[in-house]
Design a protein around this motif. Structure first.
Motif, PDB file in Angstrom:
ATOM      1  N   VAL A  55      -2.040  -7.710  -7.928  1.00 50.47           N
ATOM      2  CA  VAL A  55      -1.021  -6.806  -7.655  1.00 50.47           C
ATOM      3  C   VAL A  55      -0.494  -6.238  -6.279  1.00 50.47           C
ATOM      4  CG1 VAL A  55      -1.132  -3.737  -8.039  1.00 50.47           C
ATOM      5  CG2 VAL A  55      -1.810  -5.000  -9.626  1.00 50.47           C
ATOM      6  N   CYS A  56       0.288  -5.972  -5.665  1.00 49.57           N
ATOM      7  CA  CYS A  56       0.377  -5.992  -4.358  1.00 49.57           C
ATOM      8  C   CYS A  56       1.176  -4.317  -4.812  1.00 49.57           C
ATOM      9  CB  CYS A  56       1.736  -6.734  -3.490  1.00 49.57           C
ATOM     10  SG  CYS A  56       1.689  -8.618  -4.671  1.00 49.57           S
ATOM     11  N   PRO A  57       0.537  -3.758  -2.889  1.00 43.97           N
ATOM     12  CA  PRO A  57       0.931  -2.424  -2.633  1.00 43.97           C
ATOM     13  C   PRO A  57       2.472  -2.567  -2.790  1.00 43.97           C
ATOM     14  CG  PRO A  57       0.060  -3.879  -0.236  1.00 43.97           C
ATOM     15  CD  PRO A  57      -0.293  -4.611  -1.732  1.00 43.97           C
ATOM     16  N   ALA A  58       3.088  -1.262  -3.355  1.00 44.45           N
ATOM     17  CA  ALA A  58       4.533  -1.467  -3.043  1.00 44.45           C
ATOM     18  C   ALA A  58       5.019  -1.129  -2.219  1.00 44.45           C
ATOM     19  CB  ALA A  58       4.920  -0.328  -3.745  1.00 44.45           C
ATOM     20  N   VAL A  59       5.994  -1.759  -1.452  1.00 43.91           N
ATOM     21  CA  VAL A  59       6.654  -1.618  -0.383  1.00 43.91           C
ATOM     22  C   VAL A  59       7.864  -1.117  -0.343  1.00 43.91           C
ATOM     23  CG1 VAL A  59       8.188  -3.267   1.680  1.00 43.91           C
ATOM     24  CG2 VAL A  59       6.139  -4.687   0.074  1.00 43.91           C
ATOM     25  N   GLU A  60       7.859   0.079   0.703  1.00 41.73           N
ATOM     26  CA  GLU A  60       9.024   0.850   1.725  1.00 41.73           C
ATOM     27  C   GLU A  60      10.070   0.061   1.938  1.00 41.73           C
ATOM     28  OE1 GLU A  60       8.617   4.480   1.005  1.00 41.73           O
ATOM     29  OE2 GLU A  60       6.649   4.856  -0.570  1.00 41.73           O
ATOM     30  N   GLU A  61      10.842  -0.228   1.633  1.00 42.05           N
ATOM     31  CA  GLU A  61      12.210  -0.902   2.084  1.00 42.05           C
ATOM     32  C   GLU A  61      12.724  -0.098   3.574  1.00 42.05           C
ATOM     33  OE1 GLU A  61      15.388  -2.584  -0.621  1.00 42.05           O
ATOM     34  OE2 GLU A  61      14.443  -0.738  -1.885  1.00 42.05           O
ATOM     35  N   ASN A  62      12.475   0.779   3.533  1.00 40.64           N
ATOM     36  CA  ASN A  62      12.423   1.529   4.848  1.00 40.64           C
ATOM     37  C   ASN A  62      11.402   1.344   5.964  1.00 40.64           C
ATOM     38  OD1 ASN A  62      11.348   3.263   3.796  1.00 40.64           O
ATOM     39  ND2 ASN A  62      12.655   4.973   4.046  1.00 40.64           N
ATOM     40  N   GLU A  63      10.575   0.815   5.414  1.00 36.33           N
ATOM     41  CA  GLU A  63       8.798   0.722   6.808  1.00 36.33           C
ATOM     42  C   GLU A  63       9.366  -0.911   6.972  1.00 36.33           C
ATOM     43  OE1 GLU A  63       5.167   2.383   5.968  1.00 36.33           O
ATOM     44  OE2 GLU A  63       6.528   3.954   4.124  1.00 36.33           O
ATOM     45  N   GLU A  64       9.563  -0.451   7.482  1.00 39.50           N
ATOM     46  CA  GLU A  64       9.952  -2.238   8.676  1.00 39.50           C
ATOM     47  C   GLU A  64       8.941  -3.005   9.251  1.00 39.50           C
ATOM     48  OE1 GLU A  64      12.215  -2.750  12.347  1.00 39.50           O
ATOM     49  OE2 GLU A  64      14.209  -1.231  11.128  1.00 39.50           O
ATOM     50  N   GLU A  65       7.360  -1.570   9.167  1.00 38.68           N
ATOM     51  CA  GLU A  65       6.109  -2.199   9.811  1.00 38.68           C
ATOM     52  C   GLU A  65       5.775  -2.870   8.720  1.00 38.68           C
ATOM     53  OE1 GLU A  65       2.147  -0.964  11.483  1.00 38.68           O
ATOM     54  OE2 GLU A  65       2.869   0.289   9.698  1.00 38.68           O
ATOM     55  N   ASN A  66       5.760  -2.320   6.905  1.00 35.40           N
ATOM     56  CA  ASN A  66       5.598  -2.742   5.916  1.00 35.40           C
ATOM     57  C   ASN A  66       5.709  -4.151   5.824  1.00 35.40           C
ATOM     58  OD1 ASN A  66       3.803  -0.386   6.137  1.00 35.40           O
ATOM     59  ND2 ASN A  66       5.060   0.284   3.908  1.00 35.40           N
ATOM     60  N   LEU A  67       6.973  -4.171   5.277  1.00 37.20           N
ATOM     61  CA  LEU A  67       7.503  -5.203   5.408  1.00 37.20           C
ATOM     62  C   LEU A  67       7.145  -7.185   5.903  1.00 37.20           C
ATOM     63  CD1 LEU A  67      11.772  -4.133   5.232  1.00 37.20           C
ATOM     64  CD2 LEU A  67       9.795  -5.646   3.596  1.00 37.20           C
ATOM     65  N   LEU A  68       7.317  -6.326   7.412  1.00 35.58           N
ATOM     66  CA  LEU A  68       5.860  -7.165   8.833  1.00 35.58           C
ATOM     67  C   LEU A  68       4.427  -7.699   7.715  1.00 35.58           C
ATOM     68  CD1 LEU A  68       7.115  -6.400  11.831  1.00 35.58           C
ATOM     69  CD2 LEU A  68       7.883  -8.465  10.808  1.00 35.58           C
ATOM     70  N   HIS A  69       3.891  -6.861   7.630  1.00 39.09           N
ATOM     71  CA  HIS A  69       2.752  -6.795   7.195  1.00 39.09           C
ATOM     72  C   HIS A  69       1.848  -7.396   5.860  1.00 39.09           C
ATOM     73  CE1 HIS A  69       1.752  -6.538  11.219  1.00 39.09           C
ATOM     74  NE2 HIS A  69       2.275  -5.442  11.088  1.00 39.09           N
ATOM     75  N   LEU A  70       2.779  -6.913   4.645  1.00 42.00           N
ATOM     76  CA  LEU A  70       2.705  -6.288   3.102  1.00 42.00           C
ATOM     77  C   LEU A  70       2.819  -7.176   2.156  1.00 42.00           C
ATOM     78  CD1 LEU A  70       2.027  -2.626   2.794  1.00 42.00           C
ATOM     79  CD2 LEU A  70       0.290  -4.186   3.323  1.00 42.00           C
ATOM     80  N   LYS A  71       2.585  -7.818   2.101  1.00 39.19           N
ATOM     81  CA  LYS A  71       2.900  -9.045   0.707  1.00 39.19           C
ATOM     82  C   LYS A  71       3.691  -8.067  -0.107  1.00 39.19           C
ATOM     83  CE  LYS A  71      -0.445 -12.761   1.040  1.00 39.19           C
ATOM     84  NZ  LYS A  71       1.061 -13.600   0.789  1.00 39.19           N
ATOM     85  N   SER A  72       5.234  -8.186  -0.516  1.00 40.54           N
ATOM     86  CA  SER A  72       5.797  -7.104  -1.444  1.00 40.54           C
ATOM     87  C   SER A  72       5.802  -8.308  -2.732  1.00 40.54           C
ATOM     88  CB  SER A  72       7.030  -7.348  -0.963  1.00 40.54           C
ATOM     89  OG  SER A  72       7.183  -8.549  -0.934  1.00 40.54           O
ATOM     90  N   ALA A  73       5.903  -7.601  -3.805  1.00 37.20           N
ATOM     91  CA  ALA A  73       5.390  -8.533  -5.119  1.00 37.20           C
ATOM     92  C   ALA A  73       6.469  -9.417  -5.348  1.00 37.20           C
ATOM     93  CB  ALA A  73       5.481  -7.774  -6.208  1.00 37.20           C
ATOM     94  N   GLU A  74       7.731  -9.698  -5.011  1.00 32.68           N
ATOM     95  CA  GLU A  74       7.875 -10.309  -5.144  1.00 32.68           C
ATOM     96  C   GLU A  74       8.346 -11.431  -3.926  1.00 32.68           C
ATOM     97  OE1 GLU A  74      11.759  -7.945  -4.367  1.00 32.68           O
ATOM     98  OE2 GLU A  74      12.556  -8.331  -4.950  1.00 32.68           O
ATOM     99  N   ALA A  75       7.802 -11.598  -3.208  1.00 34.60           N
ATOM    100  CA  ALA A  75       7.732 -12.366  -1.639  1.00 34.60           C
ATOM    101  C   ALA A  75       6.219 -12.987  -2.284  1.00 34.60           C
ATOM    102  CB  ALA A  75       7.517 -12.441  -0.346  1.00 34.60           C
ATOM    103  N   HIS A  76       5.373 -12.637  -2.831  1.00 36.99           N
ATOM    104  CA  HIS A  76       4.098 -13.003  -3.364  1.00 36.99           C
ATOM    105  C   HIS A  76       4.016 -13.860  -4.819  1.00 36.99           C
ATOM    106  CE1 HIS A  76      -0.340 -13.428  -2.533  1.00 36.99           C
ATOM    107  NE2 HIS A  76      -0.644 -12.860  -4.371  1.00 36.99           N
ATOM    108  N   ALA A  77       5.127 -13.440  -5.277  1.00 36.19           N
ATOM    109  CA  ALA A  77       5.194 -14.277  -7.006  1.00 36.19           C
ATOM    110  C   ALA A  77       6.452 -15.629  -6.215  1.00 36.19           C
ATOM    111  CB  ALA A  77       6.043 -13.255  -7.550  1.00 36.19           C
TER     112      ALA A  77
END
Ligand code: ADP
Ligand code: MG
Length: 688
Positions: free
Chosen positions: A476-498
């Motif tokens: 399970v990865c945290p939901a990544v909000e598309e508009n939160e740039e910071e999230n895109l940098l630090h968090l694993k999105s489910a797709e990228a992790h897969a």
């Protein structure tokens, strides 16, 4: 001349608030003067105490009283950036003060004069500095320093000063008109401040004692009103007539099961059957930790409903769950010749029409579905029971709408959200509650570990080992909000992790589900996983609730610090459902000690109620209830984690009051009754 302002007037009736400011306030939900007075500060700044410069703590705002030592100098460091700098001293030492882009300060500050400055003192070795402090002449204290200053939530086009002045004007105009909903007798007995004092001091406290007194009263009021409103709803329910069932013999249903129900399941079913045969409408909450077997209880009641010739509607929060419940209920109920069907938004118009027709002809005993149960313009002849699963996902309106399809239908709400007992007493004050406090036998505890990404390789080997013996893995990865740039940098999105996992494990079949997929796509991926066609399912929390895949033995949560404890507990409940030993690994690189402590709670206990209490204690209600996915009402002043003593008192007083005066007809309860009716009408209590 202006007419005298009353509480229910628009705020623009008072001086200083024009059209524009009224609009800015509207964005904060403040329309009337009553709203304005009830717009409580978010926090306070203590500008009452003056500290010697050398004793000011680094980075913490405080007041200093100091004399200006030199002529303020104006300099331009680059285009559009001007500084005014000067040095001040008190008997303990000196500090440098800088104002950015406020060139007029050069003329506002006079060498040799003493001022009070309020701001953060920055300490570097022996040098101390303050940037952009609030200030006033030492002789004129009491304007912006020398007191406790409220800090409000703002919207665009509003400054702290605007709000502060508006609230002040509002209080002056009508704090004397505030109705007192708490009966006089209770105020006196509990030593609570009256309403005028409380409102005045919560905004502009004379000192911290006054603030504490004001706050205590307002917390009590908030919880007391909530408890009363729920009591009131309960009174309404208990007077509501319901279909009277003939008591069936539940043993006949139990006999068909491959296992025997737990004692807790039997008790819950018995409680509910008593409601169903009482002639009053059932309004019951079935609370039980993940895996405690709530579905079975619902099935028993659907069976009893069919025995009496009525139909059950079963509402699930997602398509995936609706699908799964349909399968489960079919397996449990078809031995009795019952027909279980599904209605979801993604079905074709033709399929939906067929379901509607079958319902009309009373050929369906149980209809499982999502919101579609409400929105697809369905009528439910013979509706006897409405079950909603994972109640926090549905608003009060939706459930009422479904129950409203047949006025005297019974309602069962199922929830896996464990809520501390004191809180549950108020929140669910309008419902009868059954608790499944016993897990089915043979359930193993899920071994839980908190690790950081240095364990990545070992973790990968562990995944492989599980898959090699034919088990399945959730990631399970945290939901990544598309508009939160910071999230895109630090968090694993489910797709990228897969993608990453596919590269690491070319031999494994890896599926991925996330919130942005179409329901049909999600369903297909979920289905593949539940049929064992994929080994690893990477997802956002869309799988959080309900899904039952006994072959899954490992749950990995990435960026675990981003999840609430109760939420992690729910996720962990997705494994350990079969015979095999199961594991949960919480991956987090947080360096925050509190976050680490929170994750450790999960490693130590599997008890959902204890976890919920710890969650409240460690994170505070702000976070616990932050996403409001728990369906709890939003509190303005009360802190549901910390104010437990007041919570208990408020509940006890509300109970005692309704005991004496259930319809609140006594004249001394008129203001209270009016307030509660207002709350119930406005739907401002949004829980269940
Ligand atoms: P939840 O309360 O989380 O909704 P479920 O109803 O999904 O739990 O039940 C979890 C699992 O436990 C299911 O696989 C169900 O078949 C099984 N189960 C339920 N009751 C019993 C019981 N009394 N004995 C053994 N297994 C049970
Ligand atoms: Mg469930």
């Amino acid at each position: 001349m202006r007419k005298m302002a009353t509480l229910h007037d628009n705020i623009n009736t008072i001086k200083g608030i024009g059209e524009k400011r009224a609009l800015a306030f509207a964005r904060l939900g403040v329309y009337t003067l009553y709203d304005l007075l009830s717009f409580f500060p978010r926090r306070y700044e203590d500008r009452s105490v003056i500290v010697p410069i050398t004793e000011a703590a680094d980075g913490i705002p405080c007041c200093i009283s100091a004399v200006v030592a030199d002529e303020p100098r104006l300099s331009r460091i680059r285009r559009g950036m001007e500084l005014v700098k000067f040095r001040v001293f008190d008997s303990s030492g000196t500090a440098d003060i800088t104002y950015f882009n406020q060139s007029w300060m050069k003329n506002n500050i006079c060498r040799g004069e003493e001022y009070i400055f309020y701001g953060k003192v920055d300490t570097r070795g022996q040098r101390r500095s303050m940037t952009n402090p609030v200030f006033e002449k030492a002789g004129n204290r009491g304007g912006v320093t020398g007191n406790i200053v409220p800090v409000y939530r703002l919207s665009r086009a509003l400054t702290q000063k605007n709000v502060l002045q508006s609230v002040k004007a509002g209080l002056e105009a009508c704090s004397g008109q505030l109705p007192e909903p708490i009966p006089e007798e209770i105020l006196t007995r509990l030593g609570l401040a009256d309403v005028k004092y409380a409102y005045e001091n919560v905004h502009f406290p004379t000192d911290f004692q006054a603030l504490a007194r004001a706050r205590r009263r307002l917390v009590f009021e908030e919880l007391f009103l909530l408890a009363c409103a729920m009591q009131r709803r309960r009174t309404d329910h208990t007077e509501k007539k319901g279909l009277r069932y003939q008591m069936p013999e539940p043993e006949r249903f139990y006999a068909s099961l491959p296992f025997s129900p737990t004692g807790a399941q039997k008790r819950a079913v018995r409680d509910a059957l008593e409601d169903l045969t009482s002639g009053r409408a059932m309004n019951r909450l079935l609370q039980g930790d993940v895996g405690s077997g709530k579905t079975l209880c619902a099935a028993a009641l659907a069976w009893a409903t069919a025995q009496n010739g009525y139909v059950t509607a079963f509402m699930a929060p997602t398509e995936i769950l609706a699908e799964q419940h349909t399968g489960t209920l079919r397996a449990l109920l078809s031995p009795f010749g019952m027909r279980v069907e599904k209605l979801t938004g993604s079905m074709t118009a033709k399929e939906k029409r067929q379901i509607r027709d079958s319902l009309e002809r009373r050929e369906i005993d149980v209809l499982v579905g999502t919101h579609a149960l409400l929105t697809e313009n369905v009528t439910y002849p013979g509706l006897g029971l409405v079950v909603t699963d994972e109640q926090h996902r549905f608003g009060v309106g939706q459930r009422a709408a479904l129950a409203g399809k047949n006025e005297d239908a019974h309602v069962l709400v199922m929830s896996a959200t464990p809520i501390p007992r004191t809180l549950a007493l108020i929140i669910y004050g309008d419902l009868d509650v059954s608790i499944l406090d016993e897990l089915p036998p043979g359930r193993q505890s899920v071994d839980t570990f908190a690790v950081d990404s240095r364990y990545r390789e070992r973790l990968n080997r562990f995944i492989l080992r599980q898959a090699e013996v034919g088990h399945q893995v959730f990631v399970v990865c945290p939901a990544v909000e598309e508009n939160e740039e910071e999230n895109l940098l630090h968090l694993k999105s489910a797709e990228a992790h897969a993608e990453e996992l596919r590269a690491v494990f070319p031999s494994l079949r890896i599926g991925c589900v996330h919130g942005r997929m179409k329901p049909k796509e999600k369903e297909a991926v979920m289905e593949a996983f539940s049929h064992g066609e994929t080994d690893v399912l990477v997802s956002t929390t869309v799988i959080e609730v309900g899904v039952d895949i006994p072959n899954a033995t490992l749950m990995i949560v990435e960026n675990a610090e981003r999840f609430g404890l109760s939420q992690l507990h729910q996720l962990r409940g997705r494994v350990g459902r079969g015979k095999d030993k199961s594991y949960c690994v919480l991956v987090s690189d947080t360096r925050n000690e509190e976050s680490k402590a929170r994750l450790n709670v999960l490693c130590e206990t599997g008890d959902g109620f204890r976890i919920a209490e710890e969650d409240l204690r460690l994170r505070g209600p702000g976070d616990f209830f932050g996403a409001r996915q728990h369906g709890l009402p939003e509190m303005h002043v009360a802190d549901l984690g910390a104010d437990t003593a007041i919570l208990k008192a408020a509940k006890a007083e509300a109970d005692a009051l309704f005991e004496r005066d259930p319809l609140l007809t006594h004249p001394s309860h008129a203001a209270l009754r009016q307030r509660i009716e207002g709350m119930l009408q406005a739907g401002s209590i949004t829980l269940n």
